[in-house]
Scaffold this motif. Sequence first.
Motif, short mmCIF file in Angstrom:
data_model
loop_
_atom_site.label_atom_id
_atom_site.label_comp_id
_atom_site.label_asym_id
_atom_site.label_seq_id
_atom_site.Cartn_x
_atom_site.Cartn_y
_atom_site.Cartn_z
N ASN A 1 -89.97 2.47 29.13
CA ASN A 1 -89.57 2.62 27.73
C ASN A 1 -88.76 1.42 27.28
O ASN A 1 -88.09 0.78 28.09
CB ASN A 1 -88.71 3.88 27.56
N ASP B 1 -86.02 1.14 25.95
CA ASP B 1 -84.60 1.21 26.34
C ASP B 1 -84.35 0.49 27.67
O ASP B 1 -83.24 0.02 27.93
CB ASP B 1 -84.17 2.67 26.55
N TYR B 2 -85.38 0.44 28.51
CA TYR B 2 -85.21 -0.16 29.84
C TYR B 2 -85.99 -1.46 29.98
O TYR B 2 -86.18 -1.95 31.09
CB TYR B 2 -85.64 0.82 30.93
#
Length: 402
Positions: free
Chosen positions: A344, A346-347
């Motif tokens: 994702n 976010d990572y």
Amino acid sequence: MQNQITRQHFDDWMVPVFAPAEFILTRGQGSRVWDQNEKEYIDFAGGIAVNALGHAHPVAVNALTEQAQKLWHVSNVYTNEPALRLARNLVTHTFADKVFFCNSGAEANEAALKLARKIGLLSQQPNKNQIIAFNNAFHGRTLFTVTAGGQSKYSQDFAPLPGGITHVNYNDLDAVKAIISEQTCAVIVEPIQGEGGVVPAHLEFLQGLRTLCDEFGAVLIFDEVQTGVGRTGELYAYMHTGVTPDILTTAKALGGGFPIAAMLTTDHFAKQYAVGDHGTTYGGNPLACAVANAVFEYVNTPEVFTAVQRSHEQFVAGLNILNESHAIFKEIRGQGLLIGCVLNDDYAGKAGQLMNLASDHGLLVLVAGPQVIRFAPALTITAQDIDDGLQRFDQAIQQFLQ
Ligand SMILES: *Cc1c(COP(=O)(O)O)cnc(C)c1O
């Protein structure tokens, strides 16, 4: 102890182009490997899509040890039986009529790109020397192949670079249409971009490239260095597509861990290379060819291709279950046993960190760029090893998310 080898010695003695893990592997069996401290790892990395039969498979070990007692090397001043047996297998089971052996994926692509230039020259069409390649592609590290690769960060420090190579976006047929011309001698493409993030080509893209190459008299080169030798559940990835290249390059899994590569092509194109046009000392080395032939015959069976497909489904099902609890991946993609787990956003940029946590938990995985965890295990990996490995992956993810 004076004879003790440690990871520190890498920094002491090795040119710093790699940053290997902190542990040192010493032996392997199937899809399990052990380090100097006897810590066990499950191998989802497969030596980067190389160890088709896993580690120490008796078929490969026997082929190597038998050949080792007969003949190691004779050079290309003489031919040899293992090379011709392997060539027969490759031409019998692919589109190709002729084979050129070398030692690495880069060298196979170098042979292919040089052949394309020679074909362009012999076509009588003036300046037919332009090569179309794709952004984020990877074709090796010689100056020609690293320039054909689509990541300028790998080539820019080594300028001046070979000319006549243009990059456009992968899977963007219109972009190819806009630049292809009578001066184009070749289009080089991976059926699945491996290093570039496990990105599969769209079928219509490959079909379109075939049509455009035919229209403009350019050769279509499939770089199957990573996708070849059963990895996708067929002998070569092109076999899923109905699109046949003019030249195909194969390496990585070809020797199952023994260095060997090949360029495959048709009679029509092969004969445009003449004696002395190209070569390499180790090409067709008997040890390499004996092992590769054993690997080839083991892999090229419906049972192995079915097993690859079954393992793929097990991986995807297991990864989807992991993702239900952790919501860490935005996409699971790839074919056969070349699988990419896209983190994702976010990572994004943290794939390396998750790879290191996985090895802490006894699992070897790969990255393909900063946002993709890549699996390229042995084609022979067992259901048990996949299950156990995914369990370790689960633990690594839990720690990653803490
Ligand atoms: C690994 C790879 C290469 C380069 O192979 P080497 O053996 O490292 O020279 C070329 N093309 C593709 C698609 C690869 O995955």
